[in-house]
Design a protein around this motif. Structure first.
Motif, short mmCIF file in Angstrom:
data_model
loop_
_atom_site.label_atom_id
_atom_site.label_comp_id
_atom_site.label_asym_id
_atom_site.label_seq_id
_atom_site.Cartn_x
_atom_site.Cartn_y
_atom_site.Cartn_z
N HIS A 145 0.84 -1.19 0.00
CA HIS A 145 0.00 0.00 0.00
C HIS A 145 0.88 1.25 0.00
CE1 HIS A 145 -3.46 -2.41 2.07
NE2 HIS A 145 -3.49 -2.52 0.76
N PRO A 146 0.82 2.06 -1.05
CA PRO A 146 1.51 3.35 -0.99
C PRO A 146 0.85 4.24 0.06
CG PRO A 146 0.18 3.18 -2.98
CD PRO A 146 0.15 1.83 -2.34
N SER A 147 1.65 4.95 0.82
CA SER A 147 1.14 5.74 1.93
C SER A 147 1.19 7.24 1.62
CB SER A 147 1.96 5.46 3.20
OG SER A 147 1.66 6.38 4.21
N PRO A 148 0.04 7.90 1.53
CA PRO A 148 0.04 9.35 1.32
C PRO A 148 0.73 10.11 2.46
CG PRO A 148 -2.14 8.42 0.88
CD PRO A 148 -1.32 7.34 1.51
N ILE A 149 0.62 9.58 3.68
CA ILE A 149 1.26 10.24 4.82
C ILE A 149 2.77 10.23 4.66
CG2 ILE A 149 1.69 10.10 7.31
CD1 ILE A 149 -1.15 9.08 7.66
N LEU A 150 3.32 9.09 4.25
CA LEU A 150 4.76 9.01 4.02
C LEU A 150 5.18 9.93 2.87
CD1 LEU A 150 5.51 5.19 4.47
CD2 LEU A 150 6.12 7.06 6.02
N ASP A 151 4.36 10.01 1.83
CA ASP A 151 4.66 10.93 0.73
C ASP A 151 4.77 12.36 1.24
OD1 ASP A 151 4.80 9.05 -1.26
OD2 ASP A 151 2.72 9.29 -1.92
N GLN A 152 3.82 12.76 2.08
CA GLN A 152 3.82 14.12 2.62
C GLN A 152 5.05 14.36 3.50
OE1 GLN A 152 0.09 14.47 4.68
NE2 GLN A 152 -1.14 14.39 2.81
N MET A 153 5.40 13.37 4.33
CA MET A 153 6.54 13.54 5.23
C MET A 153 7.85 13.62 4.45
SD MET A 153 5.13 13.77 8.15
CE MET A 153 6.55 13.69 9.21
N TRP A 183 17.04 14.57 11.09
CA TRP A 183 15.91 15.08 11.87
C TRP A 183 14.57 14.56 11.36
CZ3 TRP A 183 12.68 17.91 8.77
CH2 TRP A 183 13.23 18.57 7.67
N ASN A 184 14.56 13.98 10.15
CA ASN A 184 13.32 13.39 9.65
C ASN A 184 12.87 12.22 10.51
OD1 ASN A 184 14.51 14.00 6.36
ND2 ASN A 184 12.86 15.11 7.37
N GLY A 185 13.83 11.57 11.18
CA GLY A 185 13.48 10.43 12.01
C GLY A 185 12.49 10.79 13.10
N LYS A 186 12.71 11.92 13.75
CA LYS A 186 11.82 12.37 14.81
C LYS A 186 10.43 12.69 14.26
CE LYS A 186 10.59 14.25 18.81
NZ LYS A 186 10.19 13.38 19.96
N LEU A 187 10.38 13.38 13.14
CA LEU A 187 9.08 13.76 12.56
C LEU A 187 8.29 12.54 12.11
CD1 LEU A 187 10.02 16.92 10.43
CD2 LEU A 187 9.26 16.79 12.80
N ASP A 207 7.10 10.54 15.20
CA ASP A 207 5.98 11.21 15.87
C ASP A 207 4.69 11.07 15.06
OD1 ASP A 207 7.67 11.97 17.87
OD2 ASP A 207 7.87 14.05 17.24
N GLN A 208 4.79 11.25 13.76
CA GLN A 208 3.61 11.18 12.91
C GLN A 208 3.00 9.78 12.91
OE1 GLN A 208 2.11 13.70 11.21
NE2 GLN A 208 0.53 12.30 10.47
N LEU A 209 3.85 8.77 12.88
CA LEU A 209 3.38 7.39 12.82
C LEU A 209 3.17 6.78 14.20
CD1 LEU A 209 5.76 6.16 9.97
CD2 LEU A 209 3.35 6.79 9.75
N LYS A 210 3.52 7.56 15.25
CA LYS A 210 3.40 7.08 16.64
C LYS A 210 4.21 5.80 16.86
CE LYS A 210 -1.11 9.21 17.51
NZ LYS A 210 -1.08 10.05 16.29
N LEU A 211 5.43 5.83 16.33
CA LEU A 211 6.36 4.71 16.48
C LEU A 211 7.69 5.26 17.02
CD1 LEU A 211 5.68 2.88 13.09
CD2 LEU A 211 4.89 2.17 15.36
N PRO A 212 7.79 5.48 18.32
CA PRO A 212 8.98 6.14 18.87
C PRO A 212 10.29 5.41 18.58
CG PRO A 212 7.61 5.18 20.62
CD PRO A 212 6.81 5.14 19.36
N ASN A 213 10.25 4.08 18.51
CA ASN A 213 11.48 3.33 18.26
C ASN A 213 12.00 3.50 16.83
OD1 ASN A 213 11.48 2.33 20.88
ND2 ASN A 213 10.35 0.49 20.33
N MET A 214 11.15 3.99 15.95
CA MET A 214 11.57 4.19 14.56
C MET A 214 12.60 5.32 14.45
SD MET A 214 9.28 5.27 11.23
CE MET A 214 8.46 3.70 10.95
N GLU A 215 12.53 6.27 15.36
CA GLU A 215 13.40 7.45 15.28
C GLU A 215 14.88 7.08 15.24
OE1 GLU A 215 14.54 11.48 17.86
OE2 GLU A 215 12.86 10.20 18.48
#
Length: 297
Positions: free
Chosen positions: A183-191, A239-243, A246-254
Protein backbone atom coordinates in the motif's frame (compact mmCIF):
# COMPACT_ATOMS: atom_id res chain seq x y z
CA UNK A 1 2.54 -6.84 12.09
CA UNK A 2 3.10 -4.07 9.56
CA UNK A 3 6.20 -3.39 7.47
CA UNK A 4 7.50 0.03 6.46
CA UNK A 5 9.86 0.47 3.54
CA UNK A 6 11.69 3.76 4.06
CA UNK A 7 14.07 4.90 1.29
CA UNK A 8 17.05 6.56 2.96
CA UNK A 9 18.66 7.53 -0.33
CA UNK A 10 18.04 6.89 -4.01
CA UNK A 11 19.84 3.55 -3.64
CA UNK A 12 19.30 2.31 -0.08
CA UNK A 13 16.17 1.47 1.88
CA UNK A 14 15.50 0.81 5.56
CA UNK A 15 12.98 -1.80 6.65
CA UNK A 16 11.06 -1.29 9.87
CA UNK A 17 8.52 -3.71 11.30
CA UNK A 18 5.73 -2.63 13.63
CA UNK A 19 4.07 -5.18 15.89
CA UNK A 20 0.37 -4.41 15.87
CA UNK A 21 -1.40 -6.59 18.42
CA UNK A 22 -0.86 -6.34 22.15
CA UNK A 23 -0.65 -10.13 22.31
CA UNK A 24 2.05 -10.18 19.66
CA UNK A 25 4.05 -7.49 21.44
CA UNK A 26 3.81 -9.29 24.78
CA UNK A 27 4.66 -12.72 23.37
CA UNK A 28 8.37 -12.56 24.14
CA UNK A 29 10.84 -15.37 24.59
CA UNK A 30 13.23 -15.67 27.51
CA UNK A 31 15.99 -14.38 25.26
CA UNK A 32 13.95 -11.29 24.38
CA UNK A 33 13.23 -10.67 28.05
CA UNK A 34 16.93 -10.96 28.85
CA UNK A 35 17.70 -8.47 26.09
CA UNK A 36 15.07 -6.08 27.48
CA UNK A 37 16.67 -6.37 30.90
CA UNK A 38 20.10 -5.67 29.40
CA UNK A 39 18.70 -2.65 27.55
CA UNK A 40 17.27 -1.26 30.78
CA UNK A 41 20.61 -1.75 32.52
CA UNK A 42 22.40 -0.06 29.62
CA UNK A 43 20.05 2.92 29.80
CA UNK A 44 20.65 3.27 33.53
CA UNK A 45 24.40 3.17 32.98
CA UNK A 46 24.12 5.89 30.32
CA UNK A 47 22.48 8.18 32.87
CA UNK A 48 25.44 8.03 35.24
CA UNK A 49 27.58 11.18 35.28
CA UNK A 50 30.99 9.50 35.29
CA UNK A 51 32.87 6.33 36.10
CA UNK A 52 33.50 3.09 34.28
CA UNK A 53 29.80 2.55 33.54
CA UNK A 54 29.65 5.84 31.64
CA UNK A 55 32.83 4.98 29.75
CA UNK A 56 31.49 1.56 28.82
CA UNK A 57 28.27 3.00 27.41
CA UNK A 58 30.17 5.73 25.53
CA UNK A 59 32.52 3.36 23.72
CA UNK A 60 29.84 0.71 23.47
CA UNK A 61 27.54 3.13 21.66
CA UNK A 62 30.30 3.77 19.14
CA UNK A 63 30.52 0.02 18.47
CA UNK A 64 26.74 -0.35 18.23
CA UNK A 65 26.46 2.50 15.75
CA UNK A 66 28.91 0.68 13.49
CA UNK A 67 26.51 -2.23 13.14
CA UNK A 68 24.94 -1.84 9.66
CA UNK A 69 21.48 -0.32 9.64
CA UNK A 70 20.34 -3.24 7.49
CA UNK A 71 20.97 -5.55 10.44
CA UNK A 72 19.06 -3.30 12.84
CA UNK A 73 16.15 -3.19 10.41
CA UNK A 74 15.96 -6.97 10.05
CA UNK A 75 16.00 -7.29 13.83
CA UNK A 76 12.68 -5.43 14.03
CA UNK A 77 11.06 -8.34 12.14
CA UNK A 78 9.98 -11.00 14.68
CA UNK A 79 10.99 -14.66 14.31
CA UNK A 80 8.62 -16.67 12.16
CA UNK A 81 7.99 -19.79 14.27
CA UNK A 82 5.14 -18.40 16.40
CA UNK A 83 3.20 -16.95 13.45
CA UNK A 84 3.84 -19.54 10.75
CA UNK A 85 0.56 -21.42 11.23
CA UNK A 86 -1.66 -18.36 10.97
CA UNK A 87 0.24 -17.02 7.99
CA UNK A 88 0.35 -20.26 6.05
CA UNK A 89 -3.34 -20.82 6.64
CA UNK A 90 -3.99 -17.57 4.85
CA UNK A 91 -5.70 -16.04 7.85
CA UNK A 92 -3.32 -13.10 7.95
CA UNK A 93 -1.52 -11.01 5.39
CA UNK A 94 1.12 -8.45 6.21
CA UNK A 95 0.72 -4.86 5.08
CA UNK A 96 3.71 -3.12 3.49
CA UNK A 97 3.61 0.69 3.56
CA UNK A 98 5.99 2.87 1.56
CA UNK A 99 6.13 6.39 0.05
CA UNK A 100 4.60 5.66 -3.34
CA UNK A 101 5.82 8.90 -4.88
CA UNK A 102 9.45 8.05 -4.08
CA UNK A 103 9.36 4.26 -4.38
CA UNK A 104 7.53 2.61 -7.25
CA UNK A 105 5.15 -0.20 -6.30
CA UNK A 106 6.80 -2.58 -8.73
CA UNK A 107 10.12 -2.04 -7.00
CA UNK A 108 8.87 -2.81 -3.49
CA UNK A 109 8.81 -6.64 -3.87
CA UNK A 110 12.33 -6.95 -5.25
CA UNK A 111 13.68 -4.49 -2.67
CA UNK A 112 12.13 -6.66 0.05
CA UNK A 113 13.55 -9.77 -1.60
CA UNK A 114 17.01 -8.22 -1.67
CA UNK A 115 16.73 -7.18 1.98
CA UNK A 116 15.54 -10.68 2.89
CA UNK A 117 18.19 -12.67 1.06
CA UNK A 118 21.41 -10.73 0.54
CA UNK A 119 22.59 -10.88 4.18
CA UNK A 120 21.27 -14.29 5.25
CA UNK A 121 24.57 -16.11 4.80
CA UNK A 122 26.51 -13.34 6.52
CA UNK A 123 24.28 -13.30 9.61
CA UNK A 124 24.22 -17.07 9.89
CA UNK A 125 28.01 -17.31 9.65
CA UNK A 126 28.65 -14.44 12.06
CA UNK A 127 26.15 -15.91 14.51
CA UNK A 128 28.07 -19.19 14.74
CA UNK A 129 31.38 -17.32 14.87
CA UNK A 130 30.11 -15.32 17.87
CA UNK A 131 28.84 -18.46 19.58
CA UNK A 132 32.23 -20.07 19.01
CA UNK A 133 34.05 -17.13 20.57
CA UNK A 134 31.96 -17.09 23.75
CA UNK A 135 33.76 -20.04 25.44
CA UNK A 136 37.09 -18.36 24.70
CA UNK A 137 35.91 -15.15 26.35
CA UNK A 138 34.39 -16.89 29.38
CA UNK A 139 37.68 -17.00 31.39
CA UNK A 140 37.68 -13.19 31.52
CA UNK A 141 35.02 -13.60 34.22
CA UNK A 142 37.86 -14.53 36.58
CA UNK A 143 39.07 -10.93 36.49
CA UNK A 144 37.62 -9.23 39.57
CA UNK A 145 35.70 -5.96 39.77
CA UNK A 146 34.67 -5.43 36.13
CA UNK A 147 32.08 -7.52 34.22
CA UNK A 148 33.14 -9.88 31.45
CA UNK A 149 32.61 -7.42 28.60
CA UNK A 150 34.13 -9.58 25.81
CA UNK A 151 31.74 -12.42 26.66
CA UNK A 152 28.71 -10.13 26.88
CA UNK A 153 29.61 -8.45 23.59
CA UNK A 154 29.94 -11.78 21.79
CA UNK A 155 26.67 -12.95 23.34
CA UNK A 156 24.97 -9.78 22.12
CA UNK A 157 26.40 -10.17 18.62
CA UNK A 158 25.31 -13.81 18.50
CA UNK A 159 21.78 -12.80 19.47
CA UNK A 160 21.82 -9.84 17.09
CA UNK A 161 22.88 -11.95 14.11
CA UNK A 162 20.32 -14.61 15.05
CA UNK A 163 17.53 -12.02 15.16
CA UNK A 164 18.59 -10.52 11.84
CA UNK A 165 18.83 -13.98 10.26
CA UNK A 166 15.43 -14.94 11.71
CA UNK A 167 13.92 -11.71 10.41
CA UNK A 168 15.31 -12.33 6.94
CA UNK A 169 13.87 -15.87 6.92
CA UNK A 170 10.49 -14.48 7.99
CA UNK A 171 10.54 -11.98 5.13
CA UNK A 172 11.56 -14.67 2.67
CA UNK A 173 8.65 -16.84 3.84
CA UNK A 174 6.19 -13.97 3.35
CA UNK A 175 7.51 -13.31 -0.14
CA UNK A 176 7.48 -16.94 -1.26
CA UNK A 177 3.91 -17.48 -0.02
CA UNK A 178 2.54 -14.20 -1.42
CA UNK A 179 1.49 -13.01 2.02
CA UNK A 180 2.33 -9.34 1.55
CA UNK A 181 -0.05 -6.60 0.48
CA UNK A 182 1.55 -3.39 -0.75
CA UNK A 183 0.00 0.00 0.00
CA UNK A 184 1.51 3.35 -0.99
CA UNK A 185 1.14 5.74 1.93
CA UNK A 186 0.04 9.35 1.32
CA UNK A 187 1.26 10.24 4.82
CA UNK A 188 4.76 9.01 4.02
CA UNK A 189 4.66 10.93 0.73
CA UNK A 190 3.82 14.12 2.62
CA UNK A 191 6.54 13.54 5.23
CA UNK A 192 9.19 12.85 2.60
CA UNK A 193 8.15 15.89 0.57
CA UNK A 194 8.23 18.14 3.63
CA UNK A 195 11.68 16.84 4.54
CA UNK A 196 13.04 17.52 1.07
CA UNK A 197 11.43 20.96 0.80
CA UNK A 198 12.57 22.33 4.15
CA UNK A 199 16.01 22.49 5.71
CA UNK A 200 15.05 22.19 9.38
CA UNK A 201 12.45 20.39 11.49
CA UNK A 202 11.11 23.73 12.72
CA UNK A 203 10.31 24.95 9.20
CA UNK A 204 8.89 21.57 8.30
CA UNK A 205 6.53 21.53 11.29
CA UNK A 206 5.42 25.13 10.74
CA UNK A 207 4.86 24.81 7.00
CA UNK A 208 1.51 23.75 5.53
CA UNK A 209 1.05 20.17 4.38
CA UNK A 210 2.67 19.68 0.95
CA UNK A 211 0.25 19.49 -1.95
CA UNK A 212 0.10 16.52 -4.36
CA UNK A 213 1.56 18.77 -7.08
CA UNK A 214 4.57 19.59 -4.91
CA UNK A 215 5.07 15.91 -4.16
CA UNK A 216 4.82 14.98 -7.84
CA UNK A 217 7.33 17.66 -8.85
CA UNK A 218 9.84 16.53 -6.25
CA UNK A 219 9.32 12.90 -7.18
CA UNK A 220 10.08 13.69 -10.83
CA UNK A 221 13.35 15.32 -9.80
CA UNK A 222 14.23 12.32 -7.64
CA UNK A 223 13.49 9.92 -10.51
CA UNK A 224 16.17 11.65 -12.54
CA UNK A 225 18.64 10.90 -9.74
CA UNK A 226 17.86 7.18 -9.87
CA UNK A 227 19.61 6.61 -13.18
CA UNK A 228 22.52 4.15 -12.99
CA UNK A 229 25.11 6.83 -13.77
CA UNK A 230 23.63 9.40 -11.36
CA UNK A 231 25.10 10.10 -7.95
CA UNK A 232 23.40 8.74 -4.86
CA UNK A 233 21.18 11.37 -3.25
CA UNK A 234 19.80 11.43 0.30
CA UNK A 235 16.01 11.34 0.64
CA UNK A 236 15.94 11.67 4.43
CA UNK A 237 17.87 13.78 6.88
CA UNK A 238 18.65 12.87 10.44
CA UNK A 239 15.91 15.08 11.87
CA UNK A 240 13.32 13.39 9.65
CA UNK A 241 13.48 10.43 12.01
CA UNK A 242 11.82 12.37 14.81
CA UNK A 243 9.08 13.76 12.56
CA UNK A 244 8.28 10.39 11.00
CA UNK A 245 8.30 8.61 14.35
CA UNK A 246 5.98 11.21 15.87
CA UNK A 247 3.61 11.18 12.91
CA UNK A 248 3.38 7.39 12.82
CA UNK A 249 3.40 7.08 16.64
CA UNK A 250 6.36 4.71 16.48
CA UNK A 251 8.98 6.14 18.87
CA UNK A 252 11.48 3.33 18.26
CA UNK A 253 11.57 4.19 14.56
CA UNK A 254 13.40 7.45 15.28
CA UNK A 255 16.72 5.92 16.27
CA UNK A 256 16.60 3.44 13.37
CA UNK A 257 16.20 6.26 10.84
CA UNK A 258 18.86 8.41 12.49
CA UNK A 259 21.33 5.52 12.47
CA UNK A 260 20.60 4.67 8.85
CA UNK A 261 20.94 8.30 7.72
CA UNK A 262 24.25 8.69 9.57
CA UNK A 263 25.70 5.56 7.99
CA UNK A 264 24.55 6.33 4.46
CA UNK A 265 25.77 9.93 4.66
CA UNK A 266 29.19 8.77 5.86
CA UNK A 267 29.38 6.23 3.06
CA UNK A 268 28.43 8.78 0.40
CA UNK A 269 31.01 11.27 1.69
CA UNK A 270 33.70 8.59 1.74
CA UNK A 271 32.93 7.68 -1.87
CA UNK A 272 33.03 11.35 -2.89
CA UNK A 273 36.47 11.73 -1.31
CA UNK A 274 37.66 8.55 -3.02
CA UNK A 275 36.35 9.72 -6.40
CA UNK A 276 37.99 13.12 -5.94
CA UNK A 277 41.33 11.50 -5.14
CA UNK A 278 41.13 8.93 -7.94
CA UNK A 279 41.87 11.34 -10.85
CA UNK A 280 44.83 12.72 -8.92
CA UNK A 281 46.19 9.23 -8.34
CA UNK A 282 45.76 8.40 -12.01
CA UNK A 283 47.56 11.61 -12.96
CA UNK A 284 50.43 10.81 -10.61
CA UNK A 285 50.65 7.29 -12.02
CA UNK A 286 50.78 8.62 -15.59
CA UNK A 287 53.47 11.13 -14.61
CA UNK A 288 55.57 8.39 -13.01
CA UNK A 289 55.14 6.22 -16.10
CA UNK A 290 56.34 9.07 -18.33
CA UNK A 291 59.34 9.68 -16.10
CA UNK A 292 60.29 6.02 -16.21
CA UNK A 293 59.89 5.97 -19.97
CA UNK A 294 62.01 9.09 -20.48
CA UNK A 295 64.69 8.19 -17.97
CA UNK A 296 67.94 6.82 -19.45
CA UNK A 297 68.32 3.08 -19.15
Amino acid sequence: MRIYLLPISTRRTLIYCERLSVHEARQKSLVDRAVDKASTTWTNWERTDKGWKKSVTHYGSILLNRIPFEEWGLKTVPPLAKRKGDLKGGRRRVEVLYPGAFLEEGHAPWILERIATERQGLHRGKMWWSFGGMPLAAPFALIPIIPNFPFFYLAFRAWSHWRAWSGSKHLEFLLKNDLLKYHPSPILDQMYTAGLMHRSPFKSRAAPTPTPDQTAKLADNIDAEKQPDAKEVMLLRRWNGKLLADQLKLPNMEVEIERAVDQVERDIKAKEVEEAEDPRRKGEARAEAREEKNSPS
